[in-house]
Design a protein around this motif. Structure first.
Motif, PDB file in Angstrom:
ATOM      1  N   TYR A  57       0.879  83.811 -32.199  1.00  0.00           N
ATOM      2  CA  TYR A  57       1.821  84.609 -32.518  1.00  0.00           C
ATOM      3  C   TYR A  57       3.174  84.295 -32.246  1.00  0.00           C
ATOM      4  O   TYR A  57       3.488  83.737 -31.021  1.00  0.00           O
ATOM      5  N   PRO A  58       4.306  84.409 -32.984  1.00  0.00           N
ATOM      6  CA  PRO A  58       5.587  83.752 -32.822  1.00  0.00           C
ATOM      7  C   PRO A  58       6.178  84.753 -31.517  1.00  0.00           C
ATOM      8  O   PRO A  58       6.131  85.844 -31.620  1.00  0.00           O
ATOM      9  N   ALA A  59       6.797  83.792 -30.582  1.00  0.00           N
ATOM     10  CA  ALA A  59       7.393  84.668 -29.445  1.00  0.00           C
ATOM     11  C   ALA A  59       9.053  84.258 -29.525  1.00  0.00           C
ATOM     12  O   ALA A  59       9.411  83.127 -29.565  1.00  0.00           O
ATOM     13  N   PRO A  60       9.550  85.396 -29.546  1.00  0.00           N
ATOM     14  CA  PRO A  60      11.232  85.009 -29.535  1.00  0.00           C
ATOM     15  C   PRO A  60      11.723  84.428 -28.318  1.00  0.00           C
ATOM     16  O   PRO A  60      11.142  84.644 -27.018  1.00  0.00           O
ATOM     17  N   THR A  61      12.570  83.642 -28.329  1.00  0.00           N
ATOM     18  CA  THR A  61      13.235  82.595 -27.377  1.00  0.00           C
ATOM     19  C   THR A  61      14.257  83.374 -26.889  1.00  0.00           C
ATOM     20  O   THR A  61      15.464  83.534 -27.547  1.00  0.00           O
ATOM     21  N   PRO A  62      14.301  84.157 -25.566  1.00  0.00           N
ATOM     22  CA  PRO A  62      15.474  84.642 -25.117  1.00  0.00           C
ATOM     23  C   PRO A  62      16.601  84.025 -24.712  1.00  0.00           C
ATOM     24  O   PRO A  62      16.465  82.761 -24.332  1.00  0.00           O
ATOM     25  N   GLN A  63      17.698  84.434 -24.921  1.00  0.00           N
ATOM     26  CA  GLN A  63      18.911  83.686 -24.467  1.00  0.00           C
ATOM     27  C   GLN A  63      18.953  83.588 -23.167  1.00  0.00           C
ATOM     28  O   GLN A  63      19.196  84.771 -22.385  1.00  0.00           O
ATOM     29  N   ASP A 121      -0.121  60.213 -17.287  1.00  0.00           N
ATOM     30  CA  ASP A 121       0.780  60.970 -18.105  1.00  0.00           C
ATOM     31  C   ASP A 121       0.756  62.400 -17.273  1.00  0.00           C
ATOM     32  O   ASP A 121      -0.063  63.111 -16.835  1.00  0.00           O
ATOM     33  N   SER A 122       2.005  63.178 -17.496  1.00  0.00           N
ATOM     34  CA  SER A 122       2.257  64.360 -17.012  1.00  0.00           C
ATOM     35  C   SER A 122       2.363  65.398 -17.482  1.00  0.00           C
ATOM     36  O   SER A 122       2.757  65.336 -18.889  1.00  0.00           O
ATOM     37  N   HIS A 123       1.776  66.642 -17.096  1.00  0.00           N
ATOM     38  CA  HIS A 123       1.737  67.947 -17.834  1.00  0.00           C
ATOM     39  C   HIS A 123       2.273  69.032 -17.221  1.00  0.00           C
ATOM     40  O   HIS A 123       1.776  69.348 -16.081  1.00  0.00           O
ATOM     41  N   LEU A 124       3.278  69.710 -17.705  1.00  0.00           N
ATOM     42  CA  LEU A 124       3.815  70.939 -17.027  1.00  0.00           C
ATOM     43  C   LEU A 124       3.630  72.055 -18.110  1.00  0.00           C
ATOM     44  O   LEU A 124       4.138  71.950 -19.184  1.00  0.00           O
ATOM     45  N   THR A 160       4.012  74.208 -23.349  1.00  0.00           N
ATOM     46  CA  THR A 160       3.789  73.003 -22.756  1.00  0.00           C
ATOM     47  C   THR A 160       5.151  72.396 -22.696  1.00  0.00           C
ATOM     48  O   THR A 160       5.782  72.233 -23.776  1.00  0.00           O
ATOM     49  N   TYR A 161       5.809  71.973 -21.712  1.00  0.00           N
ATOM     50  CA  TYR A 161       7.224  71.475 -21.443  1.00  0.00           C
ATOM     51  C   TYR A 161       7.157  70.031 -21.725  1.00  0.00           C
ATOM     52  O   TYR A 161       6.220  69.231 -21.411  1.00  0.00           O
ATOM     53  N   SER A 162       8.002  69.519 -22.353  1.00  0.00           N
ATOM     54  CA  SER A 162       8.225  68.273 -23.034  1.00  0.00           C
ATOM     55  C   SER A 162       9.466  67.619 -21.982  1.00  0.00           C
ATOM     56  O   SER A 162      10.081  68.119 -21.433  1.00  0.00           O
ATOM     57  N   ASP A 196      11.877  79.511 -20.413  1.00  0.00           N
ATOM     58  CA  ASP A 196      11.612  79.995 -21.549  1.00  0.00           C
ATOM     59  C   ASP A 196      11.949  79.214 -22.715  1.00  0.00           C
ATOM     60  O   ASP A 196      11.781  79.465 -23.904  1.00  0.00           O
ATOM     61  N   ASN A 197      12.107  77.813 -22.592  1.00  0.00           N
ATOM     62  CA  ASN A 197      12.299  76.544 -23.331  1.00  0.00           C
ATOM     63  C   ASN A 197      11.581  75.486 -23.146  1.00  0.00           C
ATOM     64  O   ASN A 197      11.783  74.984 -22.094  1.00  0.00           O
ATOM     65  N   THR A 198      10.712  74.872 -23.946  1.00  0.00           N
ATOM     66  CA  THR A 198       9.732  73.872 -23.650  1.00  0.00           C
ATOM     67  C   THR A 198      10.802  72.728 -23.562  1.00  0.00           C
ATOM     68  O   THR A 198      10.326  71.385 -23.081  1.00  0.00           O
ATOM     69  N   ASN A 199      11.997  72.474 -24.150  1.00  0.00           N
ATOM     70  CA  ASN A 199      12.810  71.303 -23.993  1.00  0.00           C
ATOM     71  C   ASN A 199      13.497  71.073 -22.777  1.00  0.00           C
ATOM     72  O   ASN A 199      13.837  71.984 -22.271  1.00  0.00           O
TER      73      ASN A 199
END
Length: 1087
Positions: free
Chosen positions: A312-318, A556-559, A572-574, A612-615
């Motif tokens: 389900y879509p999760a809003p990205t808070p500012q 390879d790393s995974h956060l 999953t953070y890129s 709250d942001n994967t980037n």
């Protein structure tokens, strides 16, 4: 409930809203708990419909779910109570007090008593903390602001405050699509079908009444809604699918959990268990609440395979923060002398860093001073107690690298895990002692991780090792539990708790994650970590969000962040670089801070993410010199970041708050606490630590420290605003080995510092004999020789947006509406002959004072006396409490110190202060404990002294001399106990270093008094001094003419001078009269 079922609820909510079923909409919002309608909540609060407000809230949280929820319900019920009082409806107020507010007395009995006492007032605005309460409408608006902050910060409301973006009439659209699809399957479709019901599947009636034969549709022709989507028809209920495989959901759902340490009952999961399974082995990472909480089972839901992303879509808070909050400025570079393998900041002293090395040595650094306080090389304490296996291993290879160092939660213990068998525990005693406590041969092979936990409120040590075990030890070195289940060496552990449920996550080098309760029932989780190799797990500072970071065997790393309610990976953070095949440098290290920052070390850089942001947010190289996979560690405030370097050292990075906290230390010497080895071995390179103003530390009553929500200013004694003055950091360009010649800072005119004169009052003809800031830092209380107390308060305005005390703004004299004054009971002693003394309780509600030999405790709301003590033969001149030592120290006019036990109020000891040669043991004596409550400042007209309070033995003594040869009228610690402010009868004011009583600044009377005051007869002089409770460089002085002055250094200076360097125990190798040093004999004893 699956994500598709959840989305169906949102579609129904949209449909009900479009059809104007308003009450039903809000009923479904409340019963489903999926969407909290803030607008509806605001409407009900503004309307004062308190029953509906609480009913609606009950669908999302209960009073005792967490501290945020408790604060929300308290604010609502407090407002309801105040409104009843404002209407003079005493019966209703009593009913609210007994039925609604009584629940909070368990958590804060003192606050409940204060609320109860409001019933005795004709107008509750007579209470100081409620004096600014306006009308009902404005009060509700103010409360709503606080409630919205608390709701946004409450993890139970996460992702429930934003309604998903939907096209209009989305449910109707889906039904039409379904009917069109059914119509296409008709054997004899009519051009204009007549659809009269949704209760059964649609079919067009055949011509001439013929019967319809079943339609055979090829599988490929039927559009698939996904494996999880069953048909939405009248014949089959809309249900979530069975899980695709073993899940992480519900791992705490066994019927009962009990052990010798802890017992917790948890309701059984709704997920069915196959008959051949005795216990579910693969549950979910849930939002563990206590067994008593009704929310527990509500949040334990079956889920699909754990590595699926949430659907389900999760809003990205500012984000409510900026890049400036990241610690990116290199403050200093320090050399450890060996490869740094582990680091950990002290939990409360945020500039104290524990560092473990590859050579087996651990070091304790005071970053603010760039000093080694403790350095402990590895040695075995008791070889005879070690196993033959370990002795054999050590004989072949005596090296003993440290794998992990850590602090206990209270910062009193240090844990060290070594690469071979052992752990060491040390007791830390400030400032530079680490005493051996326990040596345990914890594992066969390396001890890979160590942590502290508190099951059943008993401090324990948790370890893991190469022998595939996790073990729990008590503080006597006895093994309590040994958890078996991993099939490879255990790499890391993460003890945690949710309310009363205590548990441990563990990871092994085969990539398995397991979870354990403190019992013998085995692991509750058996799952693959991303990367399937070495992984560490961490919770956010507020304990509500779980992250893991690991590296695969391919490099390879995974956060990732785990979804605790769904049992899946949420994000999953890129930003990690794809490694070349077969290139593995090691394992990526990561940390989290401030509940919104993630940081990891890779590619000779530090990479940052917003949680709250994967980037990736940004990356830095910290001016170079970092290894390929640097280790890093935030302090608990998140304003400092330690990162390892390639040359066996580490760098300290800071944001603006961190720089200010480092500047609070300046460059004060620490030679009295350093051993000769430490003094010679220390190497420092790079930019020096800057010096200046320390950050303002706000109080957060009953809330997590990192919460964005601030407490209400009503009935908690604290102003929620934080200081907003932006002070730019100043980085010195000097090399550390080229220090300038030291000069005493002398303030001779008003242009050299900031000073504010407080407004005059009718009672100002009496001299100020005691001066005290309120604990919230917004007021100043002065007690006159006539036993009358006056209060000034700083208001929040454009000139002073924080509302805190400052020398840049003049405060206002405050009086209650009743016009009452607070006067001490002086008995038969004439006011001018008594020496009053006062002390405030932590919440500014009680004041303890003494005049002429009796001690009185006043309630600042009712002014009633609680208890009286008698002990001194002459008048009492000083009082000081130590909560850690459980004593009250009183000082008398005969230069005696009396020690009282606070549990029985019996006198334990009486000590005469050590007078200088030729001086008689008489005269007023003042006392004050430092912030750690283990050192006592003793002030007499002949001396300033520091005592070890546990033994009541003198450590340091300073005697007036040179330009400061007049009698001492008063002295006080700064709020951080690093400075001592002293006043003299000739008008001088002096600032000393508290560690060694060496002078660093003198303020002449000409800088703050008029010529008329200086030349008056009798002369005017500062009679009392008080330090601000939060600003270490601000203090106030009360003068003998009744006036009060507030003093601060210039913002450009940031602090009161610099400490005198020490050579052979004497400042600058000489002892000029203007820079009097502490008593040489006592200095030598301290070393």
């Amino acid at each position: 409930m699956s994500s598709l079922s959840r989305e169906l609820v949102f579609l129904i909510l949209q449909f009900l809203d479009e059809e104007k079923f308003k009450e039903t909409v809000h009923k479904l919002e409340q019963e489903s708990g999926f969407y909290f309608n803030v607008k509806y909540f605001e409407e009900k609060v503004h309307a004062g419909e308190w029953d509906e407000v609480e009913r609606y809230l009950s669908g999302f949280t209960k009073v005792d779910d967490n501290r945020y929820s408790m604060k929300i319900f308290f604010e609502i019920r407090k407002q309801k109570y105040l409104e009843a009082l404002d209407r003079h409806d005493r019966a209703k107020a009593v009913d609210i007090l007994v039925k609604d507010l009584k629940v909070f007395s368990t958590f804060n009995e003192e606050l409940y008593k204060e609320i109860t006492q409001l019933l005795t007032l004709e107008n509750f605005r007579e209470n100081e903390q409620l004096s600014k309460y306006g009308d009902t409408k404005s009060a509700r608006s103010i409360m709503l602001i606080e409630l919205k902050k608390l709701i946004e910060a409450n993890p139970l409301f996460r992702e429930k405050l934003v309604f998903p973006t939907l096209k209009a009439s989305r449910l109707r659209t889906l039904i039409n699509q379904s009917l069109n699809w059914q119509h296409q399957l008709c054997k004899n479709p009519r051009p204009n079908p007549d659809i009269k019901t949704l209760f059964t599947d649609h079919t067009c009636s055949p011509p001439n009444g013929a019967r319809t034969s079943p339609v055979s549709v090829p599988l490929a022709a039927v559009p698939k809604a996904g494996a999880a989507y069953q048909p939405l028809t009248g014949h089959a209920p809309f249900q979530p699918p069975p899980p695709a495989g073993p899940s992480l959901a519900g791992w705490m759902t066994s019927a009962a959990v009990s052990s010798s340490i802890q017992s917790a009952a948890v309701a059984a999961s709704s997920m069915s268990v196959p008959p051949n399974q005795g216990m579910m082995k693969r549950p979910a990472i849930s939002d563990y609440q206590s067994a008593e909480s009704e929310q527990l089972m509500k949040r334990l839901r079956p889920a699909g395979h754990g590595i699926d992303e949430a659907t389900y879509p999760a809003p990205t808070p500012q984000p409510s923060w900026s890049l400036d909050d990241l610690p990116r400025t290199v403050a200093c570079t320090l050399s450890q002398g060996s490869n740094v393998t582990s680091m950990d900041f002290h939990p409360s002293r945020h500039t104290l860093l524990l560092v473990g090395s590859g050579n087996g040595e651990f070091t304790l650094w005071e970053i603010g001073l760039r000093e080694r306080l403790v350095s402990k090389p590895f040695k075995i304490w008791d070889m005879q107690a070690c196993s033959a296996q370990f002795q054999s291993v050590l004989a072949k290879d005596s090296s003993m690298p440290i794998n992990r160092v850590t602090w206990s939660p209270d910062g009193d213990l240090i844990g060290v895990a070594f690469a071979k068998h052992l752990i060491h525990l040390y007791a830390y005693q400030q400032p530079n002692e680490a005493r051996q406590v326990l040596e345990i041969e914890a594992h066969s092979g390396g001890v890979n991780d160590i942590a502290f936990s508190r099951p059943n409120k008993q401090l324990c040590v948790v370890t893991c090792g190469d022998d595939k075990l996790i073990r729990v030890w008590d503080m006597h070195g006895q093994k309590i539990y040994s958890f078996e289940g991993h099939e490879a060496p255990v790499y890391s552990i993460c003890p945690h708790h949710k309310e009363t449920i205590q548990f441990i996550f563990s990871t092994s080098i085969d990539g398995k994650i397991k979870a354990w309760l403190y019992d013998n029932a085995g692991s509750r989780v058996d799952y693959d970590a991303p990367g399937k190799w070495c992984t560490t797990m961490l919770y956010s500072a507020d304990g509500t969000r779980l992250f893991s970071c690991g590296t695969s065997k391919e490099g390879d790393s995974h956060l990732v962040e785990w979804n605790e309610s769904e049992g899946s990976i949420k994000r999953t953070y890129s930003g990690f670089r794809k490694k070349a095949s077969g290139v593995v440098q090691g394992v990526v290290q990561f940390d989290t801070a401030q509940n919104h920052i993630l940081a990891a070390g890779e590619d000779n850089q530090i990479k940052f993410w917003d949680v709250d942001n994967t980037n990736m947010l940004t990356f830095i190289d910290a001016d170079g010199g970092l290894p390929g996979l640097p280790r890093l560690r935030f302090n608990k405030e998140g304003n400092l970041l330690a990162v390892t370097t390639v040359d066996n050292g580490f760098k300290i990075l800071a944001n603006s708050d961190g720089l200010r906290s480092l500047r609070a230390f300046g460059n004060r010497p620490f030679e009295a606490f350093r051993s000769p080895y430490e003094a010679s071995a220390m190497k420092v390179s790079g930019a020096p630590v800057v010096a200046g103003i320390s950050p303002n530390i706000g109080r957060m009553d009953n809330l997590d420290r990192n919460s964005p929500a601030k407490p209400s200013p009503i009935l908690n004694g604290a102003d929620p605003a934080s200081r907003s003055i932006d002070i730019k950091p100043r980085i010195s360009e000097e090399k550390p080995d080229k220090a300038k010649p030291w000069e005493l800072m002398e303030v001779l005119n008003p242009q050299q510092f900031r000073v504010a004169t407080l407004p005059e009052t009718p009672e100002q003809t009496s001299k100020v004999v005691r001066l005290l800031y309120t604990n919230s830092g917004v007021g100043l209380l002065a007690l006159g020789s006539n036993a009358i107390q006056r209060l000034w308060k700083w208001n929040r305005n454009e000139q002073n947006p924080s509302g805190k005390a400052t020398a840049s703004v003049v405060p206002q004299h405050w009086q209650p509406n009743s016009g009452l004054v607070m006067a001490n009971d002086i008995g038969e002693t004439p006011p001018e002959e008594s020496v009053p003394c006062i002390a405030l309780s932590k919440n500014d509600s009680y004041v303890m004072s003494a005049c002429g030999g009796k001690v009185s405790l006043f309630n600042m709301m009712t002014f009633k006396v609680k208890i009286r003590l008698k002990g001194h033969q002459k008048r009492i001149t000083g009082l000081a409490f130590s909560n850690s030592l459980h004593i009250l120290v009183s000082s008398g006019a005969d230069a005696q110190l009396c020690v009282w036990a606070t549990d029985s109020w019996e006198k334990k000891k009486s000590v005469a202060i050590q007078m200088p040669a030729g001086k008689t043991p008489s005269g007023d004596t003042r006392v004050q404990f430092n912030s750690d409550q283990n050192r006592l400042l003793v002030v007499h007209e002949t001396q300033i002294a520091i005592y070890d309070a546990s033994k009541m033995e003198r450590i340091y003594q300073w005697i007036p001399q040179g330009t400061l040869s007049a009698a001492i009228s008063h002295a006080s610690y700064s709020c951080n106990s690093q400075l001592v402010f002293a006043a003299f009868t000739d008008g001088n004011v002096a600032i000393f270093d508290a560690d060694n009583l060496r002078l660093r600044c003198r303020i002449a009377s000409s800088a703050y008094m008029s010529t008329a005051a200086i030349n008056s007869n009798p002369p005017v002089y500062p009679f009392v001094v008080a330090g601000h409770p939060q600003e270490p460089n601000q203090f106030a002085v009360g003068l003998s003419d009744g006036s009060v002055k507030v003093m601060e250094p210039l913002e450009s200076d940031g602090k009161w001078g610099t400490p005198a360097p020490v050579e052979n125990g004497v400042a600058n190798g000489r002892a000029p009269a203007s820079s009097a040093t502490s008593n040489p004999a006592t200095d030598q004893n301290q070393r």
